[in-house]
Design an enzyme around this catalytic site. Structure first.
Site, PDB file in Angstrom:
ATOM      1  N   SER A 176       0.854  -1.198   0.000  1.00 15.35           N
ATOM      2  CA  SER A 176       0.000   0.000   0.000  1.00 15.35           C
ATOM      3  C   SER A 176       0.886   1.243   0.000  1.00 15.35           C
ATOM      4  O   SER A 176       2.020   1.208   0.485  1.00 15.35           O
ATOM      5  CB  SER A 176      -0.863   0.020   1.265  1.00 15.35           C
ATOM      6  OG  SER A 176      -1.481   1.278   1.419  1.00 15.35           O
ATOM      7  N   TYR A 191      -1.601  -0.569  10.344  1.00 14.21           N
ATOM      8  CA  TYR A 191      -1.803  -1.209   9.031  1.00 14.21           C
ATOM      9  C   TYR A 191      -0.642  -0.833   8.107  1.00 14.21           C
ATOM     10  O   TYR A 191      -0.038  -1.688   7.449  1.00 14.21           O
ATOM     11  CB  TYR A 191      -3.142  -0.743   8.466  1.00 14.21           C
ATOM     12  CG  TYR A 191      -3.342  -0.928   6.983  1.00 14.21           C
ATOM     13  CD1 TYR A 191      -3.731  -2.158   6.473  1.00 14.21           C
ATOM     14  CD2 TYR A 191      -3.156   0.138   6.091  1.00 14.21           C
ATOM     15  CE1 TYR A 191      -3.935  -2.329   5.097  1.00 14.21           C
ATOM     16  CE2 TYR A 191      -3.360  -0.015   4.735  1.00 14.21           C
ATOM     17  CZ  TYR A 191      -3.745  -1.246   4.239  1.00 14.21           C
ATOM     18  OH  TYR A 191      -3.938  -1.404   2.882  1.00 14.21           O
TER      19      TYR A 191
HETATM   20  P1  NAP Z   1     -11.947  -5.365  -0.992  1.00 13.61           P
HETATM   21  O1  NAP Z   1     -12.506  -4.788  -2.241  1.00 13.61           O
HETATM   22  O2  NAP Z   1     -12.660  -5.090   0.279  1.00 13.61           O
HETATM   23  O3  NAP Z   1     -11.835  -6.948  -1.204  1.00 13.61           O
HETATM   24  C1  NAP Z   1     -11.363  -7.744  -0.202  1.00 13.61           C
HETATM   25  C2  NAP Z   1     -11.375  -9.203  -0.669  1.00 13.61           C
HETATM   26  O4  NAP Z   1     -10.641  -9.932   0.280  1.00 13.61           O
HETATM   27  C3  NAP Z   1     -12.743  -9.822  -0.720  1.00 13.61           C
HETATM   28  O5  NAP Z   1     -12.779 -10.699  -1.827  1.00 13.61           O
HETATM   29  C4  NAP Z   1     -12.833 -10.605   0.603  1.00 13.61           C
HETATM   30  O6  NAP Z   1     -13.761 -11.663   0.420  1.00 13.61           O
HETATM   31  C5  NAP Z   1     -11.387 -11.044   0.746  1.00 13.61           C
HETATM   32  N1  NAP Z   1     -10.842 -11.269   2.099  1.00 13.61           N
HETATM   33  C6  NAP Z   1     -10.899 -10.450   3.158  1.00 13.61           C
HETATM   34  N2  NAP Z   1     -10.227 -10.973   4.208  1.00 13.61           N
HETATM   35  C7  NAP Z   1      -9.710 -12.165   3.777  1.00 13.61           C
HETATM   36  C8  NAP Z   1      -8.919 -13.168   4.380  1.00 13.61           C
HETATM   37  N3  NAP Z   1      -8.528 -13.085   5.661  1.00 13.61           N
HETATM   38  N4  NAP Z   1      -8.571 -14.255   3.648  1.00 13.61           N
HETATM   39  C9  NAP Z   1      -8.974 -14.365   2.372  1.00 13.61           C
HETATM   40  N5  NAP Z   1      -9.721 -13.446   1.734  1.00 13.61           N
HETATM   41  C10 NAP Z   1     -10.093 -12.354   2.439  1.00 13.61           C
HETATM   42  O7  NAP Z   1     -10.426  -4.917  -0.744  1.00 13.61           O
HETATM   43  P2  NAP Z   1      -9.364  -4.197  -1.709  1.00 13.61           P
HETATM   44  O8  NAP Z   1      -9.471  -2.735  -1.520  1.00 13.61           O
HETATM   45  O9  NAP Z   1      -9.453  -4.765  -3.076  1.00 13.61           O
HETATM   46  O10 NAP Z   1      -7.996  -4.624  -1.011  1.00 13.61           O
HETATM   47  C11 NAP Z   1      -7.154  -5.620  -1.558  1.00 13.61           C
HETATM   48  C12 NAP Z   1      -5.720  -5.344  -1.161  1.00 13.61           C
HETATM   49  O11 NAP Z   1      -5.330  -4.050  -1.628  1.00 13.61           O
HETATM   50  C13 NAP Z   1      -5.397  -5.369   0.328  1.00 13.61           C
HETATM   51  O12 NAP Z   1      -4.147  -5.979   0.521  1.00 13.61           O
HETATM   52  C14 NAP Z   1      -5.304  -3.902   0.696  1.00 13.61           C
HETATM   53  O13 NAP Z   1      -4.459  -3.676   1.807  1.00 13.61           O
HETATM   54  C15 NAP Z   1      -4.697  -3.360  -0.577  1.00 13.61           C
HETATM   55  N6  NAP Z   1      -4.865  -1.921  -0.734  1.00 13.61           N
HETATM   56  C16 NAP Z   1      -6.098  -1.387  -0.955  1.00 13.61           C
HETATM   57  C17 NAP Z   1      -6.225  -0.017  -1.104  1.00 13.61           C
HETATM   58  C18 NAP Z   1      -7.547   0.654  -1.375  1.00 13.61           C
HETATM   59  O14 NAP Z   1      -7.599   1.889  -1.352  1.00 13.61           O
HETATM   60  N7  NAP Z   1      -8.612  -0.109  -1.641  1.00 13.61           N
HETATM   61  C19 NAP Z   1      -5.093   0.807  -1.014  1.00 13.61           C
HETATM   62  C20 NAP Z   1      -3.860   0.231  -0.778  1.00 13.61           C
HETATM   63  C21 NAP Z   1      -3.757  -1.146  -0.658  1.00 13.61           C
HETATM   64  P3  NAP Z   1     -14.424 -12.476   1.678  1.00 13.61           P
HETATM   65  O15 NAP Z   1     -15.191 -11.472   2.469  1.00 13.61           O
HETATM   66  O16 NAP Z   1     -15.260 -13.544   1.026  1.00 13.61           O
HETATM   67  O17 NAP Z   1     -13.265 -13.054   2.417  1.00 13.61           O
END
Ligand code: NAP
Length: 253
Positions: A145, A158
């Protein structure tokens, strides 16, 4: 999709936490470029829905429910992949938790444990579980991130776990060379369920957009194209690196 080729024809990609958001976009992009993709997340229903959506786009996909902190479920994910496809070419570690807005000095120990377990330890254990099945020219991509560089107050701990992933990338790249390249993508702010404060709060959204050089939030597809680049032979001389995909938000030189 503009610029999409077939760079991953015959390749097998495992993406954790890939039933929505950034993980889903990564699975979709790798699949549209020819990979067989293995999607997973905690809830079976979410897995089934993601499988259906990807199949509808003509992608060869396997779905396996996997909470990344569960040893049994991680091993099941890898074993089912190997049983169906014989090995793994691309492994994307994308799962994360962000359960607190507390300053670090106030984060309760169980919350610290969860952050470490999901964001860092599960990535290490997943790589351990997959290592014996990785192909000769394989690629691991870890999702960190922008918060890894200077953690904001509301996501300090985090951010620190995401900083740890940058060090992990360097260390794993050295251990796993030359057969496996290990790189990281550090996303900026992308409106997803995980970052729903961007969707819920217009002022926060606007202030972040203004801080980017490109004047907008990131899209899940922006992250997917960066992952696809790093996984592809276009990046065959890149390992141990982090690609910041944050619209020009301050990161590092
Ligand atoms: P998201 O849209 O909320 O999706 C999260 C996904 O993870 C869902 O498919 C969820 O499905 C699954 N999940 C959650 N906890 C889990 C676990 N313990 N084991 C397996 N699956 C799990 O999230 P996102 O924003 O795409 O984030 C993905 C990654 O990008 C993360 O590493 C986050 O730190 C990083 N990131 C995001 C942002 C942002 O602004 N969105 C910025 C920087 C980095 P279930 O509920 O079925 O498990």
């Amino acid at each position: 999709m503009e610029g999409t080729g077939r760079r991953f024809q015959g390749k097998v990609a495992v993406v954790t936490a890939s039933t929505q958001g950034i993980g889903f976009a990564i699975a979709e992009r790798l699949g549209l470029e020819g990979a067989s993709v293995v999607v997973s997340s905690r809830r079976q229903k979410n897995v089934e829905e993601a499988v259906e959506k990807l199949r509808a786009k003509g992608i060869d996909v396997l779905g396996v429910a996997c909470h990344v902190s569960s040893r049994e479920q991680r091993r099941d994910l890898i074993q089912k992949t190997v049983n169906k496809y014989g090995g793994i070419d691309i492994l994307v570690s994308n799962a994360a938790a962000n359960p607190t807005v507390n300053p670090i000095v106030e984060v309760p120990e169980p919350v610290l444990d969860k952050l470490w377990e999901v964001n860092v330890k599960a990535t290490i254990l997943l790589v351990q579980d997959a290592a014996a099945h990785l192909s000769q020219e394989s690629s691991i991509i870890i999702i960190s991130s922008i918060a890894a560089y200077s953690p904001e107050a509301s996501m300090a701990m985090y951010g620190v776990t995401k900083t740890a992933l940058l060090g992990l990338t360097k260390a794993l790249a050295a251990e796993m060379a030359p057969n496996t390249r290990v790189n990281t993508v550090a996303p900026g702010f992308v409106p997803t369920h995980f970052a729903d404060f961007l969707v819920r709060n217009e002022d926060v959204k606007n202030s972040i957009e203004e801080r980017t050089l490109l004047g907008r939030l990131g899209k899940t597809t922006d992250m997917a194209s960066a992952v696809a680049f790093l996984a592809s032979s276009d990046a065959s001389y890149i390992t141990g690196e982090t690609l910041v995909v944050a619209g020009g938000l301050p990161s590092r030189l």
